[in-house]
Design a protein around this motif. Structure first.
Motif, PDB file in Angstrom:
ATOM      1  N   ALA A 130      44.488  48.670  -9.493  1.00 46.37           N
ATOM      2  CA  ALA A 130      43.585  49.606  -9.620  1.00 46.37           C
ATOM      3  C   ALA A 130      43.722  50.702  -8.602  1.00 46.37           C
ATOM      4  CB  ALA A 130      42.411  49.326 -10.001  1.00 46.37           C
ATOM      5  N   GLY A 131      43.921  52.252  -9.017  1.00 52.59           N
ATOM      6  CA  GLY A 131      44.025  53.141  -8.083  1.00 52.59           C
ATOM      7  C   GLY A 131      42.687  53.987  -7.961  1.00 52.59           C
ATOM      8  N   ASP A 132      41.454  53.241  -8.154  1.00 50.38           N
ATOM      9  CA  ASP A 132      40.405  54.024  -7.925  1.00 50.38           C
ATOM     10  C   ASP A 132      39.664  53.731  -6.830  1.00 50.38           C
ATOM     11  OD1 ASP A 132      39.764  51.396  -8.759  1.00 50.38           O
ATOM     12  OD2 ASP A 132      38.402  51.787 -10.364  1.00 50.38           O
ATOM     13  N   GLY A 133      39.997  52.893  -5.913  1.00 52.36           N
ATOM     14  CA  GLY A 133      39.313  52.406  -4.783  1.00 52.36           C
ATOM     15  C   GLY A 133      38.421  51.440  -4.939  1.00 52.36           C
ATOM     16  N   SER A 134      38.454  50.720  -6.083  1.00 50.29           N
ATOM     17  CA  SER A 134      37.737  49.487  -6.166  1.00 50.29           C
ATOM     18  C   SER A 134      38.463  48.380  -5.520  1.00 50.29           C
ATOM     19  CB  SER A 134      37.717  49.095  -7.706  1.00 50.29           C
ATOM     20  OG  SER A 134      38.891  48.773  -8.119  1.00 50.29           O
ATOM     21  N   GLY A 135      39.469  48.301  -5.228  1.00 48.62           N
ATOM     22  CA  GLY A 135      40.254  47.162  -4.131  1.00 48.62           C
ATOM     23  C   GLY A 135      40.565  46.084  -5.412  1.00 48.62           C
ATOM     24  N   ASP A 136      40.733  46.385  -6.656  1.00 45.27           N
ATOM     25  CA  ASP A 136      41.011  45.415  -7.650  1.00 45.27           C
ATOM     26  C   ASP A 136      42.523  45.409  -7.881  1.00 45.27           C
ATOM     27  OD1 ASP A 136      38.251  44.814  -8.120  1.00 45.27           O
ATOM     28  OD2 ASP A 136      38.420  46.252 -10.045  1.00 45.27           O
ATOM     29  N   LYS A 196      52.705  35.415 -25.648  1.00 44.96           N
ATOM     30  CA  LYS A 196      51.300  35.291 -25.663  1.00 44.96           C
ATOM     31  C   LYS A 196      50.890  35.424 -23.854  1.00 44.96           C
ATOM     32  CE  LYS A 196      50.907  32.084 -29.399  1.00 44.96           C
ATOM     33  NZ  LYS A 196      50.512  30.646 -29.776  1.00 44.96           N
ATOM     34  N   MET A 197      49.892  36.169 -23.915  1.00 45.32           N
ATOM     35  CA  MET A 197      49.605  36.441 -22.580  1.00 45.32           C
ATOM     36  C   MET A 197      48.594  35.315 -22.028  1.00 45.32           C
ATOM     37  SD  MET A 197      51.224  39.122 -22.291  1.00 45.32           S
ATOM     38  CE  MET A 197      50.589  39.220 -20.548  1.00 45.32           C
ATOM     39  N   GLY A 198      48.678  34.821 -20.776  1.00 44.07           N
ATOM     40  CA  GLY A 198      47.777  33.895 -20.114  1.00 44.07           C
ATOM     41  C   GLY A 198      46.354  34.594 -19.717  1.00 44.07           C
ATOM     42  N   PRO A 199      45.610  33.827 -19.047  1.00 43.00           N
ATOM     43  CA  PRO A 199      44.431  34.566 -18.623  1.00 43.00           C
ATOM     44  C   PRO A 199      44.646  35.642 -17.464  1.00 43.00           C
ATOM     45  CG  PRO A 199      44.238  32.306 -17.988  1.00 43.00           C
ATOM     46  CD  PRO A 199      45.452  32.460 -19.124  1.00 43.00           C
ATOM     47  N   PRO A 200      43.988  36.571 -17.264  1.00 37.52           N
ATOM     48  CA  PRO A 200      44.361  37.554 -16.441  1.00 37.52           C
ATOM     49  C   PRO A 200      43.336  37.061 -15.070  1.00 37.52           C
ATOM     50  CG  PRO A 200      42.776  38.685 -17.891  1.00 37.52           C
ATOM     51  CD  PRO A 200      43.256  37.492 -18.491  1.00 37.52           C
ATOM     52  N   VAL A 201      44.007  37.098 -13.973  1.00 34.11           N
ATOM     53  CA  VAL A 201      43.546  36.815 -12.681  1.00 34.11           C
ATOM     54  C   VAL A 201      43.117  38.141 -11.949  1.00 34.11           C
ATOM     55  CG1 VAL A 201      43.633  35.807 -10.269  1.00 34.11           C
ATOM     56  CG2 VAL A 201      44.802  34.810 -12.518  1.00 34.11           C
ATOM     57  N   LEU A 202      41.829  38.609 -11.699  1.00 36.17           N
ATOM     58  CA  LEU A 202      41.248  39.379 -10.786  1.00 36.17           C
ATOM     59  C   LEU A 202      41.107  39.169  -9.642  1.00 36.17           C
ATOM     60  CD1 LEU A 202      40.391  42.644 -10.943  1.00 36.17           C
ATOM     61  CD2 LEU A 202      38.044  41.666 -11.474  1.00 36.17           C
ATOM     62  N   LEU A 203      41.680  40.062  -8.443  1.00 36.17           N
ATOM     63  CA  LEU A 203      41.404  39.754  -7.117  1.00 36.17           C
ATOM     64  C   LEU A 203      40.780  41.097  -6.496  1.00 36.17           C
ATOM     65  CD1 LEU A 203      45.255  38.504  -5.930  1.00 36.17           C
ATOM     66  CD2 LEU A 203      43.404  37.268  -7.004  1.00 36.17           C
ATOM     67  N   ARG A 204      39.776  40.963  -5.954  1.00 36.75           N
ATOM     68  CA  ARG A 204      38.801  41.820  -5.303  1.00 36.75           C
ATOM     69  C   ARG A 204      39.627  41.768  -3.780  1.00 36.75           C
ATOM     70  NH1 ARG A 204      34.345  44.745  -6.415  1.00 36.75           N
ATOM     71  NH2 ARG A 204      35.597  44.620  -8.338  1.00 36.75           N
ATOM     72  N   VAL A 205      40.118  42.701  -3.441  1.00 38.21           N
ATOM     73  CA  VAL A 205      40.835  42.655  -1.996  1.00 38.21           C
ATOM     74  C   VAL A 205      39.917  43.467  -1.043  1.00 38.21           C
ATOM     75  CG1 VAL A 205      42.722  43.232  -0.689  1.00 38.21           C
ATOM     76  CG2 VAL A 205      43.086  42.439  -3.215  1.00 38.21           C
ATOM     77  N   PRO A 206      39.237  43.007  -0.204  1.00 41.67           N
ATOM     78  CA  PRO A 206      38.224  43.980   0.635  1.00 41.67           C
ATOM     79  C   PRO A 206      38.730  44.956   1.522  1.00 41.67           C
ATOM     80  CG  PRO A 206      37.862  41.255   0.998  1.00 41.67           C
ATOM     81  CD  PRO A 206      39.115  41.741   0.206  1.00 41.67           C
ATOM     82  N   GLU A 229      44.496  35.381  -3.359  1.00 45.25           N
ATOM     83  CA  GLU A 229      43.861  36.525  -2.542  1.00 45.25           C
ATOM     84  C   GLU A 229      45.092  37.044  -1.707  1.00 45.25           C
ATOM     85  OE1 GLU A 229      42.040  35.097   1.325  1.00 45.25           O
ATOM     86  OE2 GLU A 229      41.669  33.568   0.204  1.00 45.25           O
ATOM     87  N   LEU A 230      44.716  38.210  -1.478  1.00 44.80           N
ATOM     88  CA  LEU A 230      45.915  38.784  -0.483  1.00 44.80           C
ATOM     89  C   LEU A 230      45.312  38.651   0.902  1.00 44.80           C
ATOM     90  CD1 LEU A 230      46.806  42.235  -2.570  1.00 44.80           C
ATOM     91  CD2 LEU A 230      47.927  39.692  -2.674  1.00 44.80           C
ATOM     92  N   THR A 231      46.381  38.322   1.723  1.00 41.00           N
ATOM     93  CA  THR A 231      45.958  38.289   3.071  1.00 41.00           C
ATOM     94  C   THR A 231      45.948  39.540   3.769  1.00 41.00           C
ATOM     95  OG1 THR A 231      48.136  38.262   3.943  1.00 41.00           O
ATOM     96  CG2 THR A 231      47.287  36.088   3.350  1.00 41.00           C
ATOM     97  N   PRO A 232      44.920  39.438   4.826  1.00 38.51           N
ATOM     98  CA  PRO A 232      44.809  40.768   5.754  1.00 38.51           C
ATOM     99  C   PRO A 232      46.033  41.256   6.263  1.00 38.51           C
ATOM    100  CG  PRO A 232      43.293  39.166   6.512  1.00 38.51           C
ATOM    101  CD  PRO A 232      44.166  38.322   5.491  1.00 38.51           C
ATOM    102  N   PRO A 233      46.370  42.646   6.011  1.00 40.13           N
ATOM    103  CA  PRO A 233      48.069  43.080   5.980  1.00 40.13           C
ATOM    104  C   PRO A 233      48.494  43.503   7.427  1.00 40.13           C
ATOM    105  CG  PRO A 233      46.495  44.966   5.522  1.00 40.13           C
ATOM    106  CD  PRO A 233      45.518  43.662   5.621  1.00 40.13           C
TER     107      PRO A 233
END
Length: 591
Positions: A422-428, A439-449, A494-498
């Protein structure tokens, strides 16, 4: 202790000295590694003085010869001033080949024994300042910092204009000023650092033990101890931004039995802590062998084979039938691309566009930024205002895969998972697994601090599936980041610190161009646009500008960059742009 030491009976996990080496594999080195190899092959053991004329280097003898470059060192003069001692100590930071024996002469005896020069390297611009400290006989050294390098070779670029101050204290020893307090590590000018150090790739596995993931380290590459340095760095594990995203075949806690890895006639003999080595399985040892051999062969021209030793004896590496699959390095992508023509999805092979057999019409969904999976069976695109991403397979209707605000262009991972942010600053960040039957599997939502408050414009998964390129903006400043993907099985967690890459301008769009490089740009419909290649092993490089570039993609091979403007679809060939299609929009390679 191992069983054969206790009872003089051979351990079945140990081989006799007649044990034959496992089959060798030869790897083509990447461009930057080739540069290091050529330098190593052409350079002899030379001295580079800091005063007087430059001498000639000796010719290189056969490939197992140690090659290094040394700088002439100058010991402290009799009656030298305090500032001269401080400056002389810093300038002796080039004494790598003899364990900084001259630099230690500037130190008081106790500090000369305890000082650890290899703990860190401060890379600075041409000069530094020395000023008196707040206390008597203390001094403050101020550097214009270019970068810092830790003990394992992980380089961290400094921000523009950054400075760093170091404090030192002096005492008199036998009537001569010497340094009694100083931080561990050395300081090197950028020129000296680039002479003594080179970017070398340590390879770790992706969690499936299929792909090799490069971990770029800046190590002393022109030294007789380079092989040892590489092995020690590998045993210490991956760089911080890759921890959790990649795996090492070497078990935790394993270490060199001695602080040396000798290389004779191309064979590197690696003596490891016996218990840790013998507790591994044959398969794990084969993976360890593959991981280290690939790393050494791509970094050096002196190693063609690796041999593991436990208590100076070879270990069981299995037979020919147990041979391990080769680690996949710099995974390639298909030449087939997906593109838009008259608002429909088509394929493009570099010369000709064609309809996708069985593909339904998607024109009513106003498709944009199409993506194709590595298998070539799944497709995805943003729709309308960009708040939905559709997934589609031939013969079936498109389905909404991802919904969000200002989504980034869809990106397929090699395992088939579809990603966007997402490009709205939410970190999603959102990932989903489209099955082969549509068929689609369940989506995975990551909140990236570290993305909260950042407007993400690009998220692209690497060709080894373990890293992501993320481009984001905040307050008009762009950040180009490489992050690791931590997973549980196939499911991202999760995504690691970059790791943030130095760049110019304000890029918002980017793609992977190879295992350690990306291409980025700031799109514009009317202005000239310059695409910049950012590499983990070198500074930014710019391609020739083109007017009105709004899209880019990249295939396999060096600088296989393609870009789109209103005038058509261009390919960068021999560092110049060629128009290859006029009726396509946003063509994209897999990924």
């Amino acid at each position: 202790m191992t069983r054969f030491l206790n009872s003089f009976q051979p351990d079945p996990r140990l081989k006799s000295r007649r044990y034959g080496a496992v089959p060798r594999r030869h790897w083509l080195a990447a461009g930057w590694v080739m540069a290091v190899v050529v330098l190593l092959a052409m350079a002899g053991c030379a001295t580079i003085p800091t005063h007087g004329p430059v001498g000639k280097s000796d010719p290189l003898t056969p490939r197992n010869n140690s090659v290094y470059i040394d700088f002439e060192q100058f010991a402290p003069g009799d009656g030298a001033s305090q500032e001269s001692i401080v400056r002389g100590f810093i300038e002796s930071g080039t004494g790598i080949t003899d364990d900084f024996q001259v630099a230690r002469q500037y130190l008081a005896p106790k500090l000369a024994q305890s000082w650890a020069p290899d703990k860190s390297t401060l890379v600075y611009k041409d000069t530094f300042s020395v000023s008196p400290g707040a206390e008597k006989d203390t001094f403050v050294l101020t550097f214009d910092v270019v970068s810092t390098v830790d003990a394992t070779g992980v380089l961290t670029p400094a921000k523009e204009g950054a400075t760093e101050s170091l404090n030192m204290k002096l005492v008199q020893v036998d009537g001569q000023w010497r340094i009694s307090e100083a931080p561990d590590g050395v300081g090197l000018t950028q020129a000296n650092f680039e002479t003594l150090f080179s970017p070398l790739a340590l390879y770790f596995y992706d969690p499936t033990f299929t792909y090799g993931v490069p971990d770029i380290r800046w190590l002393v590459s022109r030294s007789s101890r380079t092989t040892t340095t590489i092995v020690k760095a590998m045993l210490s594990g991956p760089a911080p931004y890759l921890r959790g995203a990649v795996v090492s075949a070497f078990p935790n806690g394993i270490s060199l039995e001695r602080d040396s890895v000798p290389v004779n006639n191309g064979l590197a003999k690696v003596g490891l802590s016996a218990k840790a080595l013998l507790d591994t399985s044959v398969k794990q040892r084969q993976q360890m062998h593959e991981q280290l051999l690939v790393t050494l062969q791509k970094s050096l021209n002196t190693v063609t084979e690796v041999q593991f030793l436990a208590d100076d004896r070879q270990v069981d590496m299995g037979g020919a039938t147990d041979d391990l699959s080769a680690m996949v390095i710099d995974s390639s992508v298909s030449t087939a691309q997906v593109a838009l023509a008259k608002n429909e999805l088509v394929t493009f092979n570099g010369t000709k566009a064609a309809p996708i057999p069985g593909m339904v019409s998607v024109a009513a969904l106003a498709p944009a930024t199409p993506a194709i999976s590595y298998s070539g069976k799944e497709f995805a695109f943003k729709s309308g205002a960009g708040n939905q991403i559709y997934s589609v397979v031939p013969g079936q209707q498109p389905v909404v895969a991802v919904a969000g605000v200002a989504l980034t262009p869809p990106s397929f991972a090699p395992n088939g998972w579809l990603w966007s942010a997402a490009g709205d600053g939410s970190g999603d960040v959102i990932a989903i697994n489209p099955n082969d039957d549509g068929k689609m599997g369940p989506p995975v939502l990551l909140r990236v601090p570290w993305l909260v408050g950042q407007e993400v414009s690009t998220l692209r998964i690497s060709r080894d599936g373990t890293r992501a390129l993320v481009i984001s903006q905040s307050n008009g400043v762009s950040r180009v980041s490489i992050t690791g993907i931590f997973k549980s099985g196939d499911v991202p967690k999760e995504l690691t610190p970059p790791l943030n890459l130095p760049h110019t301008g304000t890029p918002s769009l980017g793609v992977w161009t190879g295992e350690s490089s990306v291409a980025v740009m700031a799109p514009s419909a009317a202005d000239p646009v310059t695409i910049e290649i950012l590499d983990l092993a070198r500074g930014p490089q710019k391609l020739d500008e083109l007017v009105g570039l709004e899209w880019l993609t990249a295939g396999s091979g060096l600088r296989n960059i393609h870009a789109q403007s209103a005038a058509g679809y261009f390919a960068n060939v021999s560092s110049s742009w060629d128009l290859i299609a006029k009726d396509l929009r946003q063509a994209s390679f897999a990924g």
